[in-house]
Design a protein around this motif. Structure first.
Motif, PDB file in Angstrom:
ATOM      1  N   UNK A   2       5.326  -7.222  -3.261  1.00 60.63           N
ATOM      2  CA  UNK A   2       4.490  -7.381  -4.457  1.00 60.63           C
ATOM      3  C   UNK A   2       4.092  -6.006  -5.006  1.00 60.63           C
ATOM      4  N   UNK A   3       4.109  -5.902  -6.341  1.00 56.82           N
ATOM      5  CA  UNK A   3       3.593  -4.683  -6.969  1.00 56.82           C
ATOM      6  C   UNK A   3       2.328  -5.031  -7.750  1.00 56.82           C
ATOM      7  N   UNK A   4       1.373  -4.119  -7.748  1.00 57.68           N
ATOM      8  CA  UNK A   4       0.204  -4.251  -8.626  1.00 57.68           C
ATOM      9  C   UNK A   4       0.405  -3.212  -9.714  1.00 57.68           C
ATOM     10  N   UNK A   5       0.567  -3.707 -10.934  1.00 58.21           N
ATOM     11  CA  UNK A   5       1.009  -2.826 -12.011  1.00 58.21           C
ATOM     12  C   UNK A   5       0.192  -3.025 -13.285  1.00 58.21           C
ATOM     13  N   UNK A   6      -0.188  -1.914 -13.866  1.00 59.26           N
ATOM     14  CA  UNK A   6      -0.688  -1.890 -15.246  1.00 59.26           C
ATOM     15  C   UNK A   6      -0.581  -0.436 -15.683  1.00 59.26           C
ATOM     16  N   UNK A   7       0.099  -0.198 -16.798  1.00 63.16           N
ATOM     17  CA  UNK A   7       0.298   1.209 -17.188  1.00 63.16           C
ATOM     18  C   UNK A   7      -1.000   1.868 -17.658  1.00 63.16           C
ATOM     19  N   UNK A   8      -2.029   1.054 -17.890  1.00 56.80           N
ATOM     20  CA  UNK A   8      -3.336   1.627 -18.238  1.00 56.80           C
ATOM     21  C   UNK A   8      -4.013   2.135 -16.954  1.00 56.80           C
ATOM     22  N   UNK A   9      -4.677   3.265 -17.070  1.00 56.43           N
ATOM     23  CA  UNK A   9      -5.337   3.851 -15.910  1.00 56.43           C
ATOM     24  C   UNK A   9      -6.684   3.200 -15.626  1.00 56.43           C
ATOM     25  N   UNK A  10      -7.079   3.248 -14.369  1.00 60.39           N
ATOM     26  CA  UNK A  10      -8.429   2.865 -13.982  1.00 60.39           C
ATOM     27  C   UNK A  10      -8.769   1.395 -14.105  1.00 60.39           C
ATOM     28  N   UNK A  11      -7.760   0.522 -14.064  1.00 54.46           N
ATOM     29  CA  UNK A  11      -8.050  -0.916 -14.190  1.00 54.46           C
ATOM     30  C   UNK A  11      -8.289  -1.582 -12.824  1.00 54.46           C
ATOM     31  N   UNK A  12      -8.048  -0.836 -11.743  1.00 53.77           N
ATOM     32  CA  UNK A  12      -8.319  -1.392 -10.409  1.00 53.77           C
ATOM     33  C   UNK A  12      -7.092  -1.609  -9.536  1.00 53.77           C
ATOM     34  N   UNK A  13      -5.946  -1.045  -9.927  1.00 55.91           N
ATOM     35  CA  UNK A  13      -4.711  -1.250  -9.163  1.00 55.91           C
ATOM     36  C   UNK A  13      -4.875  -0.872  -7.686  1.00 55.91           C
ATOM     37  N   UNK A  14      -5.285   0.377  -7.448  1.00 53.82           N
ATOM     38  CA  UNK A  14      -5.336   0.871  -6.061  1.00 53.82           C
ATOM     39  C   UNK A  14      -6.350   0.087  -5.234  1.00 53.82           C
ATOM     40  N   UNK A  15      -7.489  -0.206  -5.850  1.00 53.34           N
ATOM     41  CA  UNK A  15      -8.540  -0.932  -5.125  1.00 53.34           C
ATOM     42  C   UNK A  15      -8.057  -2.332  -4.757  1.00 53.34           C
ATOM     43  N   UNK A  16      -7.336  -2.962  -5.669  1.00 51.27           N
ATOM     44  CA  UNK A  16      -6.832  -4.318  -5.407  1.00 51.27           C
ATOM     45  C   UNK A  16      -5.727  -4.287  -4.339  1.00 51.27           C
ATOM     46  N   UNK A  17      -4.792  -3.346  -4.462  1.00 48.92           N
ATOM     47  CA  UNK A  17      -3.729  -3.218  -3.449  1.00 48.92           C
ATOM     48  C   UNK A  17      -4.348  -3.096  -2.056  1.00 48.92           C
ATOM     49  N   UNK A  18      -5.284  -2.179  -1.907  1.00 50.96           N
ATOM     50  CA  UNK A  18      -5.816  -1.891  -0.563  1.00 50.96           C
ATOM     51  C   UNK A  18      -6.637  -3.058  -0.024  1.00 50.96           C
ATOM     52  N   UNK A  19      -7.405  -3.700  -0.888  1.00 46.79           N
ATOM     53  CA  UNK A  19      -8.225  -4.815  -0.395  1.00 46.79           C
ATOM     54  C   UNK A  19      -7.385  -6.040  -0.061  1.00 46.79           C
ATOM     55  N   UNK A  20      -6.378  -6.338  -0.874  1.00 40.91           N
ATOM     56  CA  UNK A  20      -5.504  -7.472  -0.542  1.00 40.91           C
ATOM     57  C   UNK A  20      -4.694  -7.171   0.720  1.00 40.91           C
ATOM     58  N   UNK A  21      -4.202  -5.937   0.826  1.00 43.84           N
ATOM     59  CA  UNK A  21      -3.401  -5.563   1.999  1.00 43.84           C
ATOM     60  C   UNK A  21      -4.261  -5.620   3.270  1.00 43.84           C
ATOM     61  N   UNK A  22      -5.516  -5.190   3.166  1.00 48.65           N
ATOM     62  CA  UNK A  22      -6.405  -5.221   4.334  1.00 48.65           C
ATOM     63  C   UNK A  22      -6.657  -6.665   4.773  1.00 48.65           C
ATOM     64  N   UNK A  23      -6.799  -7.567   3.815  1.00 45.53           N
ATOM     65  CA  UNK A  23      -7.010  -8.987   4.151  1.00 45.53           C
ATOM     66  C   UNK A  23      -5.749  -9.551   4.810  1.00 45.53           C
ATOM     67  N   UNK A  24      -4.601  -9.249   4.197  1.00 41.63           N
ATOM     68  CA  UNK A  24      -3.332  -9.702   4.745  1.00 41.63           C
ATOM     69  C   UNK A  24      -3.183  -9.264   6.208  1.00 41.63           C
ATOM     70  N   UNK A  25      -3.460  -7.988   6.463  1.00 39.96           N
ATOM     71  CA  UNK A  25      -3.332  -7.453   7.830  1.00 39.96           C
ATOM     72  C   UNK A  25      -4.344  -8.100   8.766  1.00 39.96           C
ATOM     73  N   UNK A  26      -5.570  -8.326   8.257  1.00 40.37           N
ATOM     74  CA  UNK A  26      -6.611  -8.913   9.122  1.00 40.37           C
ATOM     75  C   UNK A  26      -6.278 -10.367   9.471  1.00 40.37           C
TER      76      UNK A  26
END
Ligand SMILES: Nc1ncnc2c1ncn2[C@@H]1O[C@H](COP(=O)(O)OP(=O)(O)OP(=O)(O)O)[C@@H](O)[C@H]1O
Ligand SMILES: [Mg+2]
Length: 255
Positions: free
Chosen positions: A3-27
């Motif tokens: 899965x990719x989290x994508x939006x060419x606009x900056x600061x919409x929350x891509x990195x925060x969403x990737x890390x939080x979803x990935x952390x839940x997945x791993x947990x």
């Protein structure tokens, strides 16, 4: 699942969403990998904290090696590093990603990431890619390499207009390079239910038939603390409203 989290606009929350979803997945026991393709390295920093600087080789070295791929197959595991969280690994970003960009584009290495991730699916149940705020070689590589694309939306009018261009860009990649690519939906981030403008914007998106997901992510200052401590919300404060919302989003995406 890639899965990719994508939006060419900056600061919409891509990195925060990737890390939080990935952390839940791993947990939840899924072997999970985050691939950080943004030279800013925000996801790398968020998941590795003080150890982010030592995370080498990186995604930049992977792409560098891909320039000579035909002569020497690369050992993918060497670009991947453990995080402090069980089941969660990262292919870290590096500032060199920016410098390599032009060379990669001109040498037509756009399928190398897809080939690598398909190989890595033997090791990982879930792969999340964080992308830079641009439609460039890295975001195209990511959109070609995945099955699913999640689009964060920050309830801003400029972002609303940009959504149509963004969806067209994704459609073009679907048609030309990756017919397995599915837009999972638009996730409303930093939602303030009591403010009238965001609610109106979201309503318009739904009326216009855009694929808006049910889950909403609230705006919370707790996110800053989460970044600062390099602790995704599920680890920092699992009972927090935002943690519960990330869990609900993860469930919604899992079907
Ligand atoms: N739910 C939230 N509540 C409050 N602040 C948030 C929330 N999600 C993200 N932010 C803030 O918004 C800013 C941008 O978030 P983030 O870095 O995740 O976005 P991004 O799309 O990855 O940015 P870039 O395009 O620069 O990579 C950060 O300062 C972050 O703290
Ligand atoms: Mg980011």
């Amino acid at each position: 699942m890639r899965r990719v989290v994508f939006n060419q606009k900056g600061g919409v929350g891509k990195s925060t969403i990737v890390c939080n979803l990935a952390a839940i997945s791993a947990s939840e026991g899924l072997r999970t990998l985050v691939v950080d393709l943004d030279a800013q390295g925000n996801s790398t920093q968020y998941l590795m904290g003080a150890r982010a600087g030592e995370a080498s080789p990186s995604a930049a070295n992977f792409f560098e090696a891909s320039l000579a791929y035909s002569f020497k197959p690369v050992d993918l595991a060497s670009f991947i590093h453990p995080t402090p969280f069980e089941n969660l690994d990262v292919m870290p970003a590096h500032a060199d990603l920016d410098a390599l960009h032009g060379k990669l584009e001109s040498r037509y290495k756009i399928y190398k990431l897809r080939d690598a991730l398909i190989e890595l699916e033997a090791t990982y149940d879930a792969i999340y890619i964080d992308t830079p705020p641009a439609l460039n070689f890295y975001t195209r590589s990511a959109l070609i390499a995945v099955e699913r694309c999640l689009i964060p939306f920050d309830c801003d009018d400029f972002s609303r207009r940009a959504l149509y261009t963004l969806l067209d860009n994704v459609k073009e990649i679907q048609q030309d390079h990756n017919d397995a690519l599915e837009v999972e939906g638009i996730v409303i981030n930093q939602f303030q239910p009591r403010a009238s403008l965001p609610a109106k914007l979201v309503e318009e998106l739904v009326t216009e038939g855009l694929p808006v997901l049910e889950s909403r992510l609230s705006s919370s200052v707790k996110i800053r603390e989460s970044h600062q401590h390099a602790m995704p919300m599920i680890h920092l404060d699992p009972r927090h409203k935002l943690s519960q919302e990330y869990l609900a989003l993860h469930r919604e995406l899992a079907g």
